[in-house]
Design a protein around this motif. Sequence first.
Motif, PDB file in Angstrom:
ATOM      1  N   TYR A  19     -54.652  51.842 -63.246  1.00 17.79           N
ATOM      2  CA  TYR A  19     -53.237  51.668 -63.586  1.00 17.79           C
ATOM      3  C   TYR A  19     -52.691  50.381 -62.975  1.00 17.79           C
ATOM      4  CZ  TYR A  19     -48.221  52.710 -63.881  1.00 17.79           C
ATOM      5  OH  TYR A  19     -46.867  52.649 -64.140  1.00 17.79           O
ATOM      6  N   ALA A  20     -52.991  50.157 -61.689  1.00 19.35           N
ATOM      7  CA  ALA A  20     -52.483  48.970 -61.007  1.00 19.35           C
ATOM      8  C   ALA A  20     -53.042  47.699 -61.628  1.00 19.35           C
ATOM      9  CB  ALA A  20     -52.831  49.039 -59.529  1.00 19.35           C
ATOM     10  N   ALA A  21     -54.335  47.704 -61.958  1.00 20.12           N
ATOM     11  CA  ALA A  21     -54.949  46.525 -62.559  1.00 20.12           C
ATOM     12  C   ALA A  21     -54.358  46.229 -63.931  1.00 20.12           C
ATOM     13  CB  ALA A  21     -56.461  46.734 -62.666  1.00 20.12           C
ATOM     14  N   GLU A  22     -54.191  47.275 -64.742  1.00 14.96           N
ATOM     15  CA  GLU A  22     -53.630  47.111 -66.090  1.00 14.96           C
ATOM     16  C   GLU A  22     -52.230  46.519 -66.035  1.00 14.96           C
ATOM     17  OE1 GLU A  22     -53.216  47.791 -70.356  1.00 14.96           O
ATOM     18  OE2 GLU A  22     -54.998  48.024 -69.112  1.00 14.96           O
ATOM     19  N   ASN A  23     -51.427  46.998 -65.102  1.00 14.12           N
ATOM     20  CA  ASN A  23     -50.018  46.648 -65.119  1.00 14.12           C
ATOM     21  C   ASN A  23     -49.663  45.389 -64.338  1.00 14.12           C
ATOM     22  OD1 ASN A  23     -49.031  48.676 -66.873  1.00 14.12           O
ATOM     23  ND2 ASN A  23     -49.396  50.175 -65.259  1.00 14.12           N
ATOM     24  N   GLU A  24     -50.675  44.739 -63.775  1.00 14.80           N
ATOM     25  CA  GLU A  24     -50.431  43.419 -63.186  1.00 14.80           C
ATOM     26  C   GLU A  24     -49.944  42.445 -64.252  1.00 14.80           C
ATOM     27  OE1 GLU A  24     -50.576  41.919 -60.003  1.00 14.80           O
ATOM     28  OE2 GLU A  24     -50.406  44.043 -59.513  1.00 14.80           O
ATOM     29  N   SER A  25     -50.435  42.625 -65.476  1.00 14.20           N
ATOM     30  CA  SER A  25     -50.089  41.665 -66.531  1.00 14.20           C
ATOM     31  C   SER A  25     -49.677  42.339 -67.839  1.00 14.20           C
ATOM     32  CB  SER A  25     -51.281  40.735 -66.790  1.00 14.20           C
ATOM     33  OG  SER A  25     -52.433  41.477 -67.154  1.00 14.20           O
ATOM     34  N   SER A  26     -49.346  43.631 -67.812  1.00 15.08           N
ATOM     35  CA  SER A  26     -49.002  44.336 -69.052  1.00 15.08           C
ATOM     36  C   SER A  26     -47.595  43.992 -69.516  1.00 15.08           C
ATOM     37  CB  SER A  26     -49.114  45.852 -68.846  1.00 15.08           C
ATOM     38  OG  SER A  26     -48.067  46.311 -68.010  1.00 15.08           O
ATOM     39  N   LEU A  27     -47.366  44.161 -70.794  1.00 13.65           N
ATOM     40  CA  LEU A  27     -46.045  43.916 -71.365  1.00 13.65           C
ATOM     41  C   LEU A  27     -45.016  44.858 -70.757  1.00 13.65           C
ATOM     42  CD1 LEU A  27     -44.024  42.736 -73.388  1.00 13.65           C
ATOM     43  CD2 LEU A  27     -44.984  44.259 -75.130  1.00 13.65           C
ATOM     44  N   ASN A  28     -45.325  46.146 -70.740  1.00 13.51           N
ATOM     45  CA  ASN A  28     -44.338  47.131 -70.282  1.00 13.51           C
ATOM     46  C   ASN A  28     -43.927  46.939 -68.832  1.00 13.51           C
ATOM     47  OD1 ASN A  28     -43.891  48.522 -72.609  1.00 13.51           O
ATOM     48  ND2 ASN A  28     -44.946  50.385 -72.003  1.00 13.51           N
ATOM     49  N   ASN A  29     -44.868  46.574 -67.991  1.00 17.45           N
ATOM     50  CA  ASN A  29     -44.572  46.477 -66.570  1.00 17.45           C
ATOM     51  C   ASN A  29     -44.281  45.051 -66.119  1.00 17.45           C
ATOM     52  OD1 ASN A  29     -46.203  49.074 -66.923  1.00 17.45           O
ATOM     53  ND2 ASN A  29     -45.416  49.304 -64.852  1.00 17.45           N
ATOM     54  N   ALA A  30     -45.233  44.151 -66.316  1.00 15.68           N
ATOM     55  CA  ALA A  30     -45.095  42.801 -65.771  1.00 15.68           C
ATOM     56  C   ALA A  30     -44.033  41.973 -66.484  1.00 15.68           C
ATOM     57  CB  ALA A  30     -46.442  42.082 -65.836  1.00 15.68           C
ATOM     58  N   TYR A  31     -43.842  42.216 -67.776  1.00 13.62           N
ATOM     59  CA  TYR A  31     -42.933  41.370 -68.546  1.00 13.62           C
ATOM     60  C   TYR A  31     -41.717  42.106 -69.083  1.00 13.62           C
ATOM     61  CZ  TYR A  31     -46.638  37.958 -68.193  1.00 13.62           C
ATOM     62  OH  TYR A  31     -47.574  37.079 -67.695  1.00 13.62           O
ATOM     63  N   TYR A  32     -41.540  43.333 -68.648  1.00 20.14           N
ATOM     64  CA  TYR A  32     -40.379  44.100 -69.114  1.00 20.14           C
ATOM     65  C   TYR A  32     -39.700  44.813 -67.952  1.00 20.14           C
ATOM     66  CZ  TYR A  32     -37.744  47.572 -71.861  1.00 20.14           C
ATOM     67  OH  TYR A  32     -36.768  48.363 -72.387  1.00 20.14           O
ATOM     68  N   THR A  33     -40.386  45.796 -67.359  1.00 20.54           N
ATOM     69  CA  THR A  33     -39.742  46.593 -66.308  1.00 20.54           C
ATOM     70  C   THR A  33     -39.426  45.772 -65.068  1.00 20.54           C
ATOM     71  OG1 THR A  33     -40.935  48.533 -67.089  1.00 20.54           O
ATOM     72  CG2 THR A  33     -39.908  48.673 -64.917  1.00 20.54           C
ATOM     73  N   ARG A  34     -40.419  45.086 -64.535  1.00 16.23           N
ATOM     74  CA  ARG A  34     -40.208  44.369 -63.274  1.00 16.23           C
ATOM     75  C   ARG A  34     -39.140  43.288 -63.386  1.00 16.23           C
ATOM     76  NH1 ARG A  34     -45.927  45.199 -62.469  1.00 16.23           N
ATOM     77  NH2 ARG A  34     -46.544  43.032 -62.749  1.00 16.23           N
ATOM     78  N   PRO A  35     -39.212  42.403 -64.387  1.00 16.75           N
ATOM     79  CA  PRO A  35     -38.141  41.401 -64.468  1.00 16.75           C
ATOM     80  C   PRO A  35     -36.768  42.006 -64.703  1.00 16.75           C
ATOM     81  CG  PRO A  35     -39.625  41.218 -66.357  1.00 16.75           C
ATOM     82  CD  PRO A  35     -40.277  42.130 -65.380  1.00 16.75           C
ATOM     83  N   ALA A  36     -36.694  43.102 -65.457  1.00 13.44           N
ATOM     84  CA  ALA A  36     -35.390  43.732 -65.699  1.00 13.44           C
ATOM     85  C   ALA A  36     -34.818  44.304 -64.402  1.00 13.44           C
ATOM     86  CB  ALA A  36     -35.527  44.827 -66.751  1.00 13.44           C
ATOM     87  N   ILE A  37     -35.652  44.978 -63.615  1.00 15.31           N
ATOM     88  CA  ILE A  37     -35.199  45.531 -62.331  1.00 15.31           C
ATOM     89  C   ILE A  37     -34.741  44.417 -61.407  1.00 15.31           C
ATOM     90  CG2 ILE A  37     -36.018  46.618 -60.202  1.00 15.31           C
ATOM     91  CD1 ILE A  37     -35.534  48.732 -62.243  1.00 15.31           C
ATOM     92  N   LEU A  38     -35.511  43.343 -61.327  1.00 17.71           N
ATOM     93  CA  LEU A  38     -35.156  42.239 -60.434  1.00 17.71           C
ATOM     94  C   LEU A  38     -33.887  41.540 -60.896  1.00 17.71           C
ATOM     95  CD1 LEU A  38     -38.742  40.831 -59.843  1.00 17.71           C
ATOM     96  CD2 LEU A  38     -37.351  42.154 -58.241  1.00 17.71           C
ATOM     97  N   ASN A  39     -33.705  41.392 -62.193  1.00 18.49           N
ATOM     98  CA  ASN A  39     -32.463  40.789 -62.706  1.00 18.49           C
ATOM     99  C   ASN A  39     -31.262  41.651 -62.352  1.00 18.49           C
ATOM    100  OD1 ASN A  39     -33.764  38.570 -63.822  1.00 18.49           O
ATOM    101  ND2 ASN A  39     -33.936  39.477 -65.856  1.00 18.49           N
ATOM    102  N   LEU A  40     -31.397  42.964 -62.477  1.00 14.09           N
ATOM    103  CA  LEU A  40     -30.290  43.856 -62.142  1.00 14.09           C
ATOM    104  C   LEU A  40     -30.006  43.848 -60.642  1.00 14.09           C
ATOM    105  CD1 LEU A  40     -31.145  46.877 -64.461  1.00 14.09           C
ATOM    106  CD2 LEU A  40     -29.191  45.332 -64.703  1.00 14.09           C
ATOM    107  N   ALA A  41     -31.046  43.686 -59.840  1.00 16.76           N
ATOM    108  CA  ALA A  41     -30.857  43.661 -58.387  1.00 16.76           C
ATOM    109  C   ALA A  41     -30.135  42.397 -57.934  1.00 16.76           C
ATOM    110  CB  ALA A  41     -32.211  43.777 -57.687  1.00 16.76           C
ATOM    111  N   GLY A  42     -30.389  41.285 -58.611  1.00 15.67           N
ATOM    112  CA  GLY A  42     -29.711  40.037 -58.257  1.00 15.67           C
ATOM    113  C   GLY A  42     -30.150  39.506 -56.903  1.00 15.67           C
TER     114      GLY A  42
END
Length: 237
Positions: A19-42
């Motif tokens: 799971y960790a290896a897949e989501n280092e570069s996956s669309l759902n995690n690396a390019y969707y969830t993580r940037p969205a969370i960080l943008n909301l955190a400011g």
Amino acid sequence: MPATPEVVENDYDSFAEAYAAENESSLNNAYYTRPAILNLAGDVSGRRILDAGCGAGPITEALRDRGATVTGFDSSAKMVELARKRLGADADLRVADMARPLPFPDDAFDDVVSALVLHYLEDWTAPLAEIRRVLKPGGRLIMAVNHPIIYKLIHPEADYFEIVKWDDEYTFNGQKAVLTYWHRPLHAMTDAFVAAGFRTAVVSEPPPAPEAYELFSEELAGRKAFLSFLFFVLEAV
């Protein structure tokens, strides 16, 4: 006749590395969830943040790199082990279950981040109460869960307004896994937030990171947004 082994739902210990290896570069995690969370955190510089359900630690690491003091926990000991390898032996990481009392004092954090965790739980009452307890007044819960429309799209015959258990099959870095979720309609989410002492400040259905449109051109062809998940910023009142 040998006993049938008990099936453990959402047994991340059994597929944590995949799971960790897949989501280092996956669309759902690396390019969707993580940037969205960080943008909301400011701007989080100097803030005390709890990563509730930290997994292998990518969001914990990103928040730390932005100047926050971050504590993380996960119910999977294997995930915490992977997070410790990523973040170092001195990182404040613990094995804990969001469905049980958390090992932190009252008013300990400025923010709690919980990315893709609560949708595994049938009852949100105790987890949200514990998050509210460890947040200082005015603190924020920044969270992502399955968008409630996803269940209805996958199961069009289902009753959207029921709180119901469902599962889906995945392949993480070549390893098959089944994840079990609890669907709840949007009003059930917001009712739970209010009951726990939160005010909804932001509801977000963000697009993926800009670079995702080139990296995942086939998956995102014709899409302006990617509505797998629903994001909230809640304020402790």
